[in-house]
Scaffold this active site. Structure first.
Site: not given
Ligand code: 13P
Ligand code: ZN
Length: 270
Positions: A116, A139, A141, A169, A210
């Site tokens: 990413e 980033h 999940h 808040e 995602h």
């Molecule tokens: P990477 O292992 O390449 O960082 O990818 C993980 C991920 O969350 C892809 O969206």
């Molecule tokens: Zn991801």
């Protein structure tokens, strides 16, 4: 040279990745972090003339020419960052108008930066234009934000308003709200460009089905931003199927704006 594993930016990165893992946000290799560093921060720890290898990035980002980033590796587990930071993290410098990443430290098993990387670098460019203090793109999940994208409209105003209504808040922590992308193929320049476009108006960008992207001036602030949105999504997932008897009204949110000196995104409150 000092030991880079003792550098404040390194210990903070390791602590943050570990904390994210224990929050359940980064299963397996899920998620990635990039931290923008100044030459002065790294010069005691690495010789910036010694380039271990040069890796093509597949995009251009002239605004980031010569900039340094500590970044997680592709396929690497956040769970393992604390045990082997030199394998799971890398310190790179962008050259060639952003077209090349020079590895100065890390990825010792021959690994490379996250898939990413385009979304991260393009988001840095976008956020730096809004806030020159921005240093972090993160980033992950988180389960409840992800779950919410299956059952809630993806309309950004509605999505933001729902999150703001879930904890008092929220509007204070993310007055600019949450932008939302539809499902797109991850790891591509296209999702990178789309994410960066959304980053122009908010520090949080949900990737439907995602995960989420957050941006901020340091690791703590960015972690806290995602943590707050994820808490709100958790409340939503606990109550969405129940009759709503009480809620945080727009009037209450206007009181919060006045009390905390923030301004909710234009047109998002009545
Ligand atoms: P990477 O292992 O390449 O960082 O990818 C993980 C991920 O969350 C892809 O969206
Ligand atoms: Zn991801």
């Amino acid at each position: 040279m000092k030991d880079i594993l003792t550098a404040p930016f390194m210990t903070e990165m390791i602590r943050t990745a570990t904390n994210m893992y224990y929050h359940g946000w980064n299963e397996r290799n899920g998620g990635n972090i990039s931290l923008l560093l100044e030459e002065e921060q790294i010069q005691d720890y690495v010789n910036s003339n010694t380039v271990l290898c040069s890796i093509p990035t597949g995009f251009t980002a002239p605004e980031l020419e010569g900039k340094y980033f500590l970044v997680t590796g592709t396929g690497k587990y956040f769970k393992n960052v604390q045990y082997a930071p030199e394998v799971n993290l890398g310190l790179v410098r962008l050259t060639d108008g952003g077209g090349t990443a020079e590895l100065l430290w890390g990825f010792t098993d021959g690994g490379r930066f996250t898939s990413e990387f385009p979304a991260h670098m393009m988001s840095h460019v976008a956020r730096l234009k809004v806030d020159p203090e921005n240093r972090v793109v993160m980033h992950c999940h988180p389960a409840n934000l992800l779950a919410m994208t299956y059952v809630h409209t993806l309309d950004e105003r509605e999505f933001t308003r729902t999150l703001w209504q879930m904890c008092t808040e929220c509007i204070v922590v993310f007055p600019d709200g949450v932008n939302v992308l539809p499902w797109m193929l991850c790891g591509t320049n296209e999702i990178g460009e789309a994410t960066a476009e959304k980053m122009k108006t908010a520090r949080l960008v949900v990737w439907s089905l995602h995960g989420i992207y957050g941006a901020g001036k340091d690791l703590d602030e960015t972690f806290g931003l995602i943590e707050t949105a994820e808490k709100a999504a958790e409340i939503y997932m606990k109550i969405a199927h129940l009759p709503r008897v009480t809620t945080i009204t727009d009037d209450m949110m206007h009181q919060l704006e006045a009390r905390f000196g923030v301004k909710g995104r234009d047109g998002y409150l009545a």
